[in-house]
Design a protein around this motif. Structure first.
Motif, mmCIF file in Angstrom:
data_model
loop_
_atom_site.group_PDB
_atom_site.id
_atom_site.type_symbol
_atom_site.label_atom_id
_atom_site.label_comp_id
_atom_site.label_asym_id
_atom_site.label_seq_id
_atom_site.Cartn_x
_atom_site.Cartn_y
_atom_site.Cartn_z
ATOM 1 N N PRO A 1 8.036 -25.736 -41.008
ATOM 2 C CA PRO A 1 7.017 -24.924 -41.488
ATOM 3 C C PRO A 1 6.088 -24.673 -39.979
ATOM 4 C CG PRO A 1 7.262 -26.045 -43.181
ATOM 5 C CD PRO A 1 8.125 -26.828 -42.207
ATOM 6 N N PHE B 1 7.491 -22.701 -55.714
ATOM 7 C CA PHE B 1 7.113 -21.059 -55.371
ATOM 8 C C PHE B 1 7.733 -20.269 -56.497
ATOM 9 C CE2 PHE B 1 7.118 -24.101 -51.876
ATOM 10 C CZ PHE B 1 5.919 -23.943 -51.442
ATOM 11 N N GLY C 1 7.886 -19.697 -46.787
ATOM 12 C CA GLY C 1 8.123 -18.329 -45.987
ATOM 13 C C GLY C 1 8.498 -18.704 -44.311
ATOM 14 N N SER C 2 9.157 -19.797 -44.344
ATOM 15 C CA SER C 2 9.727 -20.161 -42.938
ATOM 16 C C SER C 2 10.863 -19.485 -42.604
ATOM 17 C CB SER C 2 10.105 -21.868 -43.021
ATOM 18 O OG SER C 2 9.045 -22.498 -43.275
ATOM 19 N N CYS C 3 11.648 -18.672 -43.527
ATOM 20 C CA CYS C 3 12.826 -18.142 -43.393
ATOM 21 C C CYS C 3 13.085 -17.102 -44.565
ATOM 22 C CB CYS C 3 13.940 -19.284 -43.237
ATOM 23 S SG CYS C 3 14.323 -19.759 -44.997
ATOM 24 N N ALA C 4 14.091 -16.263 -44.186
ATOM 25 C CA ALA C 4 14.875 -15.313 -45.281
ATOM 26 C C ALA C 4 15.624 -15.927 -46.049
ATOM 27 C CB ALA C 4 14.844 -14.234 -44.472
ATOM 28 N N GLN D 1 12.141 -23.626 -48.186
ATOM 29 C CA GLN D 1 11.881 -22.946 -46.937
ATOM 30 C C GLN D 1 11.432 -21.299 -47.169
ATOM 31 O OE1 GLN D 1 10.544 -24.528 -44.227
ATOM 32 N NE2 GLN D 1 11.432 -26.604 -44.560
ATOM 33 N N VAL D 2 12.443 -21.092 -48.054
ATOM 34 C CA VAL D 2 12.229 -19.349 -48.383
ATOM 35 C C VAL D 2 10.888 -19.330 -49.202
ATOM 36 C CG1 VAL D 2 12.976 -17.401 -49.746
ATOM 37 C CG2 VAL D 2 14.839 -18.870 -48.474
ATOM 38 N N TYR E 1 17.703 -24.737 -43.370
ATOM 39 C CA TYR E 1 16.838 -23.995 -44.245
ATOM 40 C C TYR E 1 17.471 -24.249 -45.758
ATOM 41 C CZ TYR E 1 14.591 -21.634 -40.399
ATOM 42 O OH TYR E 1 13.875 -21.246 -39.107
ATOM 43 N N ALA F 1 2.128 -21.391 -48.973
ATOM 44 C CA ALA F 1 3.021 -20.373 -49.065
ATOM 45 C C ALA F 1 2.466 -19.289 -48.108
ATOM 46 C CB ALA F 1 3.009 -19.844 -50.697
ATOM 47 N N GLY F 2 3.279 -19.246 -47.256
ATOM 48 C CA GLY F 2 2.968 -18.193 -46.165
ATOM 49 C C GLY F 2 2.291 -18.783 -45.001
ATOM 50 N N PRO F 3 2.452 -17.769 -44.060
ATOM 51 C CA PRO F 3 1.996 -18.244 -42.516
ATOM 52 C C PRO F 3 0.473 -18.508 -42.272
ATOM 53 C CG PRO F 3 3.266 -16.089 -42.559
ATOM 54 C CD PRO F 3 3.048 -16.594 -43.973
#
Ligand code: PLP
Length: 379
Positions: free
Chosen positions: A218, A291, A248-251, A244-245, A240, A179-181
């Motif tokens: 990701p 998530f 954290g890959s996209c909004a 993926q939201v 997406y 979850a996250g970069p």
């Protein structure tokens, strides 16, 4: 037919503006790294999407089924990687494409199968290129990056009269649990480093390794360096989804596909609204639940797909029914969802949800339909 109002529900809707934005962003990202983009068409399974995805890149495409390979070859694609472990029984339809001038690159991690693949290729008059699958952490298939068998397998392929060694391939699908970069960057670097190590082992004994192929959505999105990699194969990024939201890959407003559904009933006693999109329309994929507590089988948006309706989500699915509830177990927003009205459901996992439909209904922004693009399903 000009409007979403005219469609029979459930139906699959693709927002062309979002799609094009997603394609352009990934193309620019890969160009920035100086690697080829070989988009995986397992998500879109559509020649219209594929043409737009490769228009600005130098690579071919990736597929996940013989049906996709056959369809994309018929649509004019000439450089296709079939990125699922190959067995001899599938050689005949792929050999027919190769004899027609299509480059089909195959995948294996199985030393014991080389002789059979070689025999099948010889009998069909082709000499396919093979990639060796490397496991950089997913644990699904492939040899460990430091396995001595990589060289043994490479030599067996090169020594086979009807096979040629193309290089190495990996897929860091375990990035889906980050979850996250920060976590994704670490997985991306392990994917890169493991693959480059495997390529180095082949090169060290003089074996060819022109293709060093990595990628998931990701890791393609967050990789900080891709040196030593020649191509990336993200696929989900074209559309997406909620998963993926969460990763954290996209909004949320990058999610390009949604399921158009009709409200078909109110269950006041339970506090739920019924829609005509159930398990067959949305799938039973609950991946985004990792998530979001309220992921369920998808988030319920208004008919224009601009805002979520009162935090509603599809909490339960039956074959043709979706059961919508409000946030925190609250009743569904009945007033906003009258019987006969329409909603758009954002899917948990677009690759799986889209596979339920024969085509995409294209919109740009509002409800006007600007086209319909077919998909290739099945195997
Ligand atoms: N390559 C392989 C071998 C895959 O199996 C997949 C997806 O399953 C991909 C690439 C594309 O990854 P993503 O779906 O994250 O874009």
């Amino acid at each position: 037919m000009t409007s979403l109002d005219d469609l029979l529900t459930p139906a699959l809707v693709l927002d062309r503006a979002r799609l094009e934005r997603n394609l352009a962003a990934m193309t620019a990202r890969m160009a920035g790294h100086g690697v080829a983009l070989r988009p995986h068409m397992k998500t879109a399974k559509s020649a219209e999407v594929a043409r737009r995805a490769v228009a600005w890149s130098v690579g071919g495409i990736t597929v996940s089924s013989v049906a996709e390979a056959t369809y994309f070859a018929a649509e004019g694609f000439r450089d296709i990687t079939y990125a699922v472990g190959m067995v001899a029984a599938k050689m005949a339809p792929l050999a027919a494409l190769m004899r027609g001038g299509v480059r089909i690159t195959l995948l294996t991690d199985d030393l014991g199968g080389v002789a059979t693949l070689d025999e099948a290729a010889g009998a069909l008059g082709v000499c396919p290129e093979l990639l060796i699958e490397i496991d950089t952490g997913l644990g699904r298939a492939g040899l460990a990056p430091d396995a001595p068998d990589i060289v043994t397998l490479g030599q067996a392929i090169e020594n086979a009269p009807n096979l040629a060694l193309a290089g190495v391939l990996t897929h860091a699908g375990h990035s889906y649990h980050c979850a996250g970069p920060k976590g994704i960057r670490a997985v991306a670097e392990a994917e890169r480093a493991g693959l480059v190590e495997a390529a180095g082992a082949l090169a060290a004994v003089g074996l060819p390794c022109p293709v060093v192929s990595a990628g998931s959505t990701p890791t393609a999105t967050f990789a900080e360096r891709l040196d030593g990699v020649t191509e990336m194969r993200p696929g989900n990024y074209v559309f997406y989804d909620l998963d993926q939201v969460g990763i954290g890959s996209c909004a949320v407003d990058d999610v390009a596909v949604s399921v158009l559904a009709s409200v078909i009933g109110h269950n006041r006693a339970r506090g739920t609204v019924l829609i005509d999109a159930g398990a067959l329309a949305l799938s039973k994929d609950i991946s985004a639940g990792e998530f979001f507590d309220d992921a369920g089988y998808g988030w319920v948006f208004d008919a224009e797909c601009t805002s979520r309706v009162g935090g509603a989500w599809v909490a339960e699915v039956h074959q043709e029914h979706g059961i919508v509830t409000g946030p925190g177990g609250a009743p569904a927003p009945f007033a906003a969802l009258p019987v006969g009205s329409r909603v758009r459901v954002l899917p948990n996992h677009s690759c799986i949800t889209c596979a339920m439909y024969p085509s995409y209904h294209l919109v740009v922004g509002s409800g006007a339909i600007v086209g319909e693009w077919p998909r290739i399903n099945g195997w």
